[in-house]
Design a protein around this motif. Sequence first.
Motif, mmCIF file in Angstrom:
data_model
loop_
_atom_site.group_PDB
_atom_site.id
_atom_site.type_symbol
_atom_site.label_atom_id
_atom_site.label_comp_id
_atom_site.label_asym_id
_atom_site.label_seq_id
_atom_site.Cartn_x
_atom_site.Cartn_y
_atom_site.Cartn_z
ATOM 1 N N GLY A 277 7.880 1.089 7.624
ATOM 2 C CA GLY A 277 7.219 -0.063 7.034
ATOM 3 C C GLY A 277 8.074 -0.784 6.022
ATOM 4 N N ASP A 278 7.752 -2.051 5.752
ATOM 5 C CA ASP A 278 8.436 -2.867 4.760
ATOM 6 C C ASP A 278 9.939 -2.942 5.012
ATOM 7 N N VAL B 233 -5.888 12.964 -1.787
ATOM 8 C CA VAL B 233 -5.192 11.918 -1.037
ATOM 9 C C VAL B 233 -4.869 10.777 -1.987
ATOM 10 N N TRP B 234 -3.599 10.351 -1.967
ATOM 11 C CA TRP B 234 -3.171 9.176 -2.718
ATOM 12 C C TRP B 234 -3.338 7.926 -1.859
ATOM 13 N N LYS B 235 -3.561 6.787 -2.530
ATOM 14 C CA LYS B 235 -3.647 5.487 -1.873
ATOM 15 C C LYS B 235 -2.682 4.556 -2.601
ATOM 16 N N TYR B 236 -1.709 3.993 -1.866
ATOM 17 C CA TYR B 236 -0.635 3.244 -2.506
ATOM 18 C C TYR B 236 -0.463 1.871 -1.873
ATOM 19 N N THR C 279 2.072 -0.982 -1.499
ATOM 20 C CA THR C 279 3.518 -1.017 -1.682
ATOM 21 C C THR C 279 4.028 -2.298 -2.328
ATOM 22 N N ASP C 280 3.318 -3.422 -2.164
ATOM 23 C CA ASP C 280 3.842 -4.676 -2.720
ATOM 24 C C ASP C 280 3.568 -4.818 -4.217
ATOM 25 N N THR C 281 2.505 -4.156 -4.708
ATOM 26 C CA THR C 281 2.182 -4.265 -6.135
ATOM 27 C C THR C 281 2.407 -2.952 -6.887
ATOM 28 N N MET C 282 2.733 -1.876 -6.146
ATOM 29 C CA MET C 282 2.949 -0.544 -6.716
ATOM 30 C C MET C 282 1.693 0.006 -7.382
ATOM 31 N N GLU C 283 0.525 -0.385 -6.878
ATOM 32 C CA GLU C 283 -0.733 0.186 -7.364
ATOM 33 C C GLU C 283 -0.975 1.519 -6.667
ATOM 34 N N ASP D 74 -6.179 -1.054 6.055
ATOM 35 C CA ASP D 74 -6.258 -1.973 4.925
ATOM 36 C C ASP D 74 -4.886 -2.323 4.358
ATOM 37 N N GLY D 75 -3.822 -1.794 4.975
ATOM 38 C CA GLY D 75 -2.472 -2.094 4.515
ATOM 39 C C GLY D 75 -1.957 -1.163 3.440
ATOM 40 N N PHE D 76 -2.775 -0.195 3.013
ATOM 41 C CA PHE D 76 -2.329 0.774 2.019
ATOM 42 C C PHE D 76 -1.642 1.943 2.713
ATOM 43 N N LEU D 77 -0.720 2.577 1.996
ATOM 44 C CA LEU D 77 -0.074 3.786 2.476
ATOM 45 C C LEU D 77 -0.816 4.979 1.881
ATOM 46 N N TYR D 78 -1.328 5.853 2.736
ATOM 47 C CA TYR D 78 -2.066 7.037 2.299
ATOM 48 C C TYR D 78 -1.157 8.257 2.395
ATOM 49 N N MET D 79 -1.258 9.134 1.383
ATOM 50 C CA MET D 79 -0.375 10.296 1.296
ATOM 51 C C MET D 79 -1.185 11.487 0.806
#
Length: 314
Positions: free
Chosen positions: A127-128, A207-210, A212-216, A178-183
């Motif tokens: 991605g990205d 589980v993390w939800k990230y 990538t464009d805003t680093m939230e 939703d476009g978020f990266l889950y980890m």
Amino acid sequence: MMRSSIQSATLTALLASTISASVIAQDSLRTVPSPDITKEIAAFTVAEGYEVSLFASDPMIANPINMHWDDRGRLWIVGSAVYPHIIPGQAASDSITVIEDTNGDGVADKSHVFADNLFIPTGVAVGDGGVYVANSTELLHLKDTDGDMRADETRVVLSGFGTEDTHHILHSLRWGYDGFLYMNQSIYIHSHIETPHGPRHLNAGGVWKYRTDTMELEVFTRGLVNSWGHHFDTWGQSFQTDGAGGEGINYVFPGAAFMTAKNIPRILHGLNPGSPKHSGLEIISGSHFPQDWQGTMVTNDFRGHRVVRFKVEE
């Protein structure tokens, strides 16, 4: 309310580095026979109307941990030769391998290393303009800037993920709809991450939800023991499996908490308590499967040496 029922056993294998149940069951076996892929596939009991075929094996791949298909049909695989821990003085030598089927016969015929010198990578997601990799304490983004399919740019995206137990570290990267990266991370890990939006903490599993464009970065769910399966249905609903729990398919949503979560007012349970431990999770949607398989969930009952399918309904 979601409920789940087990549907059928034994589906298919993408990466056949498995060993037949008869071999694994011999706890006293002292001489391990050389693996024979042909014999291993012949030993499978396959659901009626289906077949198992080999896509890739050693030496094209080695010690695979996590994989991700890109939009060109290439399979990105992270694997580790130094797992579960590096020997003092040993150099980190783990890698990302990209394999592909260039002639369309269903068998990988091309393989190359995209990046090496990694340290126990346990998650990968394209991605990205590059590829995200869970690399022990860090989430990296690797990019190939000159088109030779070899990473030449490395960026540390986030750092501070715990490594107390290397089979529980940050893993199982997956893009959400939703476009978020889950980890995922598992129970014996304590992570403390500095972000532009403030520090984020996750002690134990979750589980993390990230973005990538805003680093939230946020904690999506908490709990479970060793979850190596997370996926989304066609409505965007989340489901997890737990490789060390015993409640089968878990229906998860933002803020949900499951067994092992601490100081939480309500702990949720899986959809089928008493079900064996499961590793990985896929939700069938491909047109090459019949209609009655669409939306059903496939996971590995690894202690039962089988692949199982669940039907989940309201």
